[in-house]
Design a protein around this motif. Sequence first.
Motif, mmCIF file in Angstrom:
data_model
loop_
_atom_site.group_PDB
_atom_site.id
_atom_site.type_symbol
_atom_site.label_atom_id
_atom_site.label_comp_id
_atom_site.label_asym_id
_atom_site.label_seq_id
_atom_site.Cartn_x
_atom_site.Cartn_y
_atom_site.Cartn_z
ATOM 1 N N GLY A 41 0.771 -1.222 0.000
ATOM 2 C CA GLY A 41 0.000 0.000 0.000
ATOM 3 C C GLY A 41 0.803 1.274 0.000
ATOM 4 O O GLY A 41 0.246 2.337 0.186
ATOM 5 N N HIS A 42 2.125 1.213 -0.229
ATOM 6 C CA HIS A 42 2.887 2.457 -0.164
ATOM 7 C C HIS A 42 2.533 3.414 -1.287
ATOM 8 O O HIS A 42 2.799 4.596 -1.202
ATOM 9 N N SER A 43 1.930 2.916 -2.365
ATOM 10 C CA SER A 43 1.555 3.807 -3.452
ATOM 11 C C SER A 43 0.294 4.595 -3.137
ATOM 12 O O SER A 43 -0.038 5.541 -3.819
ATOM 13 N N ASP A 44 -0.427 4.180 -2.112
ATOM 14 C CA ASP A 44 -1.673 4.852 -1.745
ATOM 15 C C ASP A 44 -1.802 4.842 -0.227
ATOM 16 O O ASP A 44 -2.619 4.135 0.341
ATOM 17 N N PRO A 45 -0.954 5.640 0.477
ATOM 18 C CA PRO A 45 -0.769 5.463 1.918
ATOM 19 C C PRO A 45 -2.011 5.704 2.748
ATOM 20 O O PRO A 45 -2.152 5.131 3.810
ATOM 21 N N LEU A 46 -2.897 6.553 2.330
ATOM 22 C CA LEU A 46 -4.062 6.825 3.154
ATOM 23 C C LEU A 46 -5.267 6.012 2.726
ATOM 24 O O LEU A 46 -6.408 6.321 3.034
ATOM 25 N N GLY A 47 -5.026 4.963 1.988
ATOM 26 C CA GLY A 47 -6.110 4.056 1.664
ATOM 27 C C GLY A 47 -6.664 4.287 0.281
ATOM 28 O O GLY A 47 -6.621 5.377 -0.272
ATOM 29 N N MET A 86 -9.763 2.879 -2.732
ATOM 30 C CA MET A 86 -11.123 2.368 -2.799
ATOM 31 C C MET A 86 -11.145 0.922 -3.250
ATOM 32 O O MET A 86 -12.116 0.457 -3.828
ATOM 33 N N VAL A 87 -10.090 0.186 -2.996
ATOM 34 C CA VAL A 87 -10.038 -1.219 -3.383
ATOM 35 C C VAL A 87 -10.971 -2.003 -2.457
ATOM 36 O O VAL A 87 -10.864 -1.906 -1.241
ATOM 37 N N PRO A 88 -11.903 -2.770 -3.002
ATOM 38 C CA PRO A 88 -12.812 -3.539 -2.147
ATOM 39 C C PRO A 88 -12.090 -4.672 -1.440
ATOM 40 O O PRO A 88 -11.152 -5.267 -1.978
ATOM 41 N N ALA A 89 -12.507 -4.990 -0.241
ATOM 42 C CA ALA A 89 -11.870 -6.036 0.566
ATOM 43 C C ALA A 89 -12.456 -7.406 0.223
ATOM 44 O O ALA A 89 -13.583 -7.510 -0.277
ATOM 45 N N PRO A 90 -11.717 -8.474 0.497
ATOM 46 C CA PRO A 90 -12.259 -9.825 0.303
ATOM 47 C C PRO A 90 -13.518 -10.021 1.141
ATOM 48 O O PRO A 90 -13.687 -9.410 2.199
ATOM 49 N N SER A 96 -7.163 -7.549 -0.470
ATOM 50 C CA SER A 96 -7.263 -7.602 -1.932
ATOM 51 C C SER A 96 -6.107 -6.804 -2.514
ATOM 52 O O SER A 96 -5.803 -5.700 -2.042
ATOM 53 N N LEU A 97 -5.461 -7.345 -3.551
ATOM 54 C CA LEU A 97 -4.340 -6.672 -4.201
ATOM 55 C C LEU A 97 -4.703 -6.439 -5.662
ATOM 56 O O LEU A 97 -4.840 -7.383 -6.440
ATOM 57 N N ARG A 98 -4.895 -5.176 -6.017
ATOM 58 C CA ARG A 98 -5.269 -4.841 -7.380
ATOM 59 C C ARG A 98 -4.042 -4.858 -8.274
ATOM 60 O O ARG A 98 -2.903 -4.789 -7.804
ATOM 61 N N ALA A 99 -4.264 -4.924 -9.587
ATOM 62 C CA ALA A 99 -3.150 -5.019 -10.529
ATOM 63 C C ALA A 99 -2.238 -3.801 -10.479
ATOM 64 O O ALA A 99 -1.047 -3.897 -10.811
ATOM 65 N N ASP A 100 -2.767 -2.634 -10.059
ATOM 66 C CA ASP A 100 -1.938 -1.429 -9.979
ATOM 67 C C ASP A 100 -1.141 -1.354 -8.682
ATOM 68 O O ASP A 100 -0.478 -0.360 -8.407
ATOM 69 N N GLY A 101 -1.208 -2.411 -7.850
ATOM 70 C CA GLY A 101 -0.438 -2.457 -6.613
ATOM 71 C C GLY A 101 -1.148 -1.907 -5.399
ATOM 72 O O GLY A 101 -0.615 -1.982 -4.292
ATOM 73 N N LYS A 102 -2.359 -1.371 -5.559
ATOM 74 C CA LYS A 102 -3.096 -0.834 -4.420
ATOM 75 C C LYS A 102 -3.845 -1.959 -3.712
ATOM 76 O O LYS A 102 -4.293 -2.913 -4.345
ATOM 77 N N THR A 103 -3.971 -1.798 -2.397
ATOM 78 C CA THR A 103 -4.593 -2.847 -1.593
ATOM 79 C C THR A 103 -5.822 -2.320 -0.864
ATOM 80 O O THR A 103 -6.002 -1.117 -0.701
#
Length: 486
Positions: free
Chosen positions: A391-397, A399-403, A468-475
């Motif tokens: 998650g370092h690319s989006d430190p404050l979270g 909108m990736v949905p959780a499992p 959840s880990l999206r293809a762009d690296g955001k979690t």
Amino acid sequence: MSSPREAAPPEIAGYTHLRDLGAGGYSRVYLYEQHMPRREVAVKVMNADVDGSSASRFEQEANLMARVSSHPAILSIYGAGVSGDGRPFLVMEYCPPPQLGMMLRQGPLDVAEALGTAIQIAGAVETAHRAGIVHRDIKPANILFTSYRRPVLSDFGISVMSGPSDHDHELRGMSVPWAPPEQLVGSRTVSPASDVYSLAATTYAMLTGHSPFEIAGASDDVYDLARRIVKDPLPPLGRPDVPPSLYRVLRIAMDKDPAHRYPSALALARALQQVEGELGLPTTTADLYQEADTLEGAPAHGEGEDPGATRLGVFSAVEPAAVIRPRASDRLEQDAQEPDASTDRRWGRRRLLLGLASGLVAVLVVVGAIVASQMSQESRPQATFATLEPGHSDPLGSMVPAPRDLSGASGGDGTVTFTWSAPQEGWEGSYLFREDVAGSEEVPLERTDATSVVVAARQGTTCIEVYSLRADGKTSAAVRSCVQTP
């Protein structure tokens, strides 16, 4: 005798009842409209069938709140009285829902909001402590939000003056999930360290959506919960967007030994402000009350007080500008002189030189401001997102949905199988998982494309958290599940 739930709202001169807002152990809260000035207010009314000790406690709450309610992060009290049917009441600021406890039922806050809320409430707690008041019931349900979305601390119903308690009942009424270990084992000493713990526990809940020692799948019995609070290490936060420094701050503030916690609510606020700086966030103000006598020659800061704190009602003294008054003889000489052409030329040259000098000063001021701004940016604390995983690319979270539907089952062979569902239809990402081991933030994350994983069973409880880990690296935020294992 009427039960508290059957008692009708009292008729109070100058107020009109609108609706019920809620009930507590010895009182109910109603929404009234005040006639003059016209506004909505919350009125807390003592139940008709409570005993004399509760009436005394109600009066104490009014007096304690009156001492500190002018603080911007403490619920304002407007007045108090006794209704026509003999029930005492408090008239307070009305804060529309939701309060923090309701918000956390929908999920945790983002890091910036959690830090900002905690720091503002810490200023309120510090102010109460300086007035000799220990709140003793800090929890999400007692943090409301004004119409301007500013958090305020409410419900001083079991607050007491700091020091040893002479009455056993003084420690009743506490909320176990937020109570410090020393209260749970029967300590009768009331100290600010208890509030430091409870505020940190509330901050933990803002980041996770649940109290610190609440474990999914584990017993909710208050005795089991109390045992975990007293004996177990602080569980990890389980959020990749939270820096390790924030977990360390909470771990110190929630130390089992009160002597090892931060020495004051202000010290906790300063530690949280340092985390804000680490994340590159604006620094949230911790408002503190300062006696007015500091305006009249008294020291600006009390002994041991942080000079960086904001003080209500205190303004920095402004030195008056120096005024050079011409002597009478100088004024007479000037009046006697008639301006001539040479004088005009001299003044013209002077005006030109003054104009050039003023322009040069303006240029230097602008250049200085630019340099200072650059130096400020260079000296600003750098965020440590690169050390966070993931998650370092989006430190404050993001909108990736959780499992969804994470659950586990013991296999009877020393293993536990956890399964979950994709966060949404057509999900093309993968997942990160790790064992959630109490007291450890060092368990590495592992990646999988499957929706199940098998882990070795641990004695007592086996827990896992999945992202959840999206293809762009955001979690996503973590989802967590535990299985009781022998």
